[in-house]
Scaffold this active site. Sequence first.
Site, PDB file in Angstrom:
ATOM      1  CG  ASP A  95      -1.999  10.831  -3.110  1.00 33.58           C
ATOM      2  OD1 ASP A  95      -2.705   9.816  -2.926  1.00 33.58           O
ATOM      3  OD2 ASP A  95      -1.660  11.226  -4.237  1.00 33.58           O
ATOM      4  CB  ILE A  96      -1.861   7.598   2.591  1.00 26.97           C
ATOM      5  CG1 ILE A  96      -3.353   7.670   2.951  1.00 26.97           C
ATOM      6  CG2 ILE A  96      -1.096   8.736   3.282  1.00 26.97           C
ATOM      7  CD1 ILE A  96      -3.663   7.490   4.412  1.00 26.97           C
ATOM      8  CE  LYS A  97      -3.098   7.318  -5.561  1.00 27.28           C
ATOM      9  NZ  LYS A  97      -2.102   8.376  -5.230  1.00 27.28           N
ATOM     10  NE  ARG A  98      -1.122   3.878   4.596  1.00 28.52           N
ATOM     11  CZ  ARG A  98      -0.060   4.490   4.094  1.00 28.52           C
ATOM     12  NH1 ARG A  98       0.059   4.610   2.792  1.00 28.52           N
ATOM     13  NH2 ARG A  98       0.876   4.984   4.873  1.00 28.52           N
ATOM     14  CB  THR A 123      -5.973   9.360  -1.557  1.00 25.00           C
ATOM     15  OG1 THR A 123      -4.636   8.991  -1.195  1.00 25.00           O
ATOM     16  CG2 THR A 123      -6.002  10.797  -2.047  1.00 25.00           C
TER      17      THR A 123
END
Length: 286
Positions: A95-98, A123
Amino acid sequence: MIIDRLLKEVGNKSFVCVGLDSDLIHIPESIKSKYESVEDIIFNFNKRIIDCSSDLVAIYKLQIAYYEKYGISGLMAYKRTLKYLKDKNLISIADIKRSDIQSTAKAYAKAHFEGDFEADFITLNPYMGIDTILPYLEYTKKDKGVFVLLLTSNEGAKDIECLNSEGKEIFYHVGDKLDKIAKEFKGESKYSNIGFVVGATNDKEAMKIRNRYENIFFLLPGYGSQNANSNTVKTYLKDDYTGGIVNSSRKIITNYKNYEDGDINFEKYTREAVIDMIADIRGINE
């Protein structure tokens, strides 16, 4: 395709995704007193959660912020946990939401789909533009997947995601564009290696989103500490409970704190929390 493998895990086990938000404040004293380094404490906490629940859980999600906050030691625990999941043939989400320009996104893709931080899914945040998603798609052609933010559960979602433009909310503009791209990355199942993150607290839009993106697999945060309604969760999952995975983090990994003997029976209460979650969403009264 990784989505077919995940769908099989959901069918064989459940729709549960356990969030390994492994802050030191969540870890039993019995583990903290046994190990000296932050790396060993966090890794062994994660390992014990995985070992006591992997027959029930489809996938595990590591929110990288909880590891980055502890510097190199935290990232070593992150690396070891991802490797442990891979060695046990279990599926992971980083879950890094880059979100960044294509050259930077290409570097992020390599960092999190290869090498030390390799995960099965990551993510992504599309609100800087669809072109920021494209570098990751070389990996989704192979055996990796992405969950792209669509509609989040935080209060601030209304500031941008829910603004109306040309007769529909921004998140529908984003979803419609990604839905077209996702069709190019379908597995043997009807689902794509490109999935959406949809906050399970979004009751009002649940049926519309589910029907609009029929062939998109959802990652559904919000159950547990954010009190998502189990009926809303079921809408997103479809009647067969295979339309997505439902994430729960603190409600599962800190369940032991609700019991006097929780510290010494940590695994027992972690497992019970997963079983209770499945029963609640399925509407089973035991």
